[in-house]
Design an enzyme around this catalytic site. Sequence first.
Site: not given
Ligand code: APR
Length: 313
Positions: A96, A176, A83, A13, A10-11, A121
Amino acid sequence: MARSKIALVGAGQIGGTMALLAAQKQLGDVITIDIAEGVPQGKSLDITHGRSLIPTSSTLTGSNSYEALAGADVVIVTAGLPRKPGMSRDDLLDVNFGIIKTVGEAIKKNAPNAFIIVVTNPLDAMVYAMQKVTGFPAHRVAGMAGVLDSARFAALVAEALNVSNEDVTALVMGGHGDTMVPLTRYCSVGGIPVTQLLSKEKLDEIYKRTANAGGEVVALLKTGSAFYSPAMSAIHMAEAYLKDKKNVLSCAAKLNGEYGVTGLYAGVPVIMGAGGIEKVLEVQLDETEKKMFDVSIAAVKSLVEWVDKKMSA
Ligand code: APR
């Protein structure tokens, strides 16, 4: 000694912020993986350009392939969707859970010895699913929640007393979410119990604000949720593991009879070191605290029952 390898799945935020923090702290080489083409590569390159300024010798690489997980010592998972309007809680769970399943299987295949920290989450359900999917021993799969909730509590106490945040320690337990249990009795300021420094009214106010802290940030940002402090919290846990610091911190750990709970993940104080979750610490809860903890556990249980149903479907 070989450098440690930190894999961030996950790259977004939180993932991007963690890459910067891990490099800044020289925790090891950082690999960021995301399905979004170019995003992990772009963020890694951006930080790489500034490496001489931090300064750090950590290398940063981005990838769209889970094979890049190979050899990772720590994997921190933020992959997931937030969400969206019109999406029910069940819809979010469904999406998720699917992502955690895919990522979990990839970790099991490519990084079978890693310590996993789940951030996605709904946390308590996702970390439970991750442990089930990977089949890793529970001490090698932890959820990031309590570190953040405790830090938020401590920040509010420091602000209320106008003292350095460095001197405030706080403990938040439970799931949480709205049902988290901030333990005012276990919060101290330079060793002084906070209950001797702040009134019950003020502490109640801080307590409520802690539980709503994530919501407060969302309301301000409007287009996303908190990411700096969640990233700091997950990196704090990774550092405890990589440096065998044996930190006492609160995280989502699988309980095995502690607090009268078996088989569920919930926020509790633990010792974190090279063995992952080396020990769950059992603190005494008074009647009110115990009641609140039980309410929180009931909320976690309903999420986990959903995961179990999905797993056996
Ligand atoms: N494999 C790899 N990356 C993925 C996949 C996957 N199958 N599905 C989604 N992603 C990536 C998205 O492309 C996105 O870049 O996960 C990243 C999530 O980043 P953001 O939407 O910016 O979310 P962020 O604020 O980083 O939070 C991530 O942490 O606190 C929790 O509720 C929050 O579930 C959320 C998670």
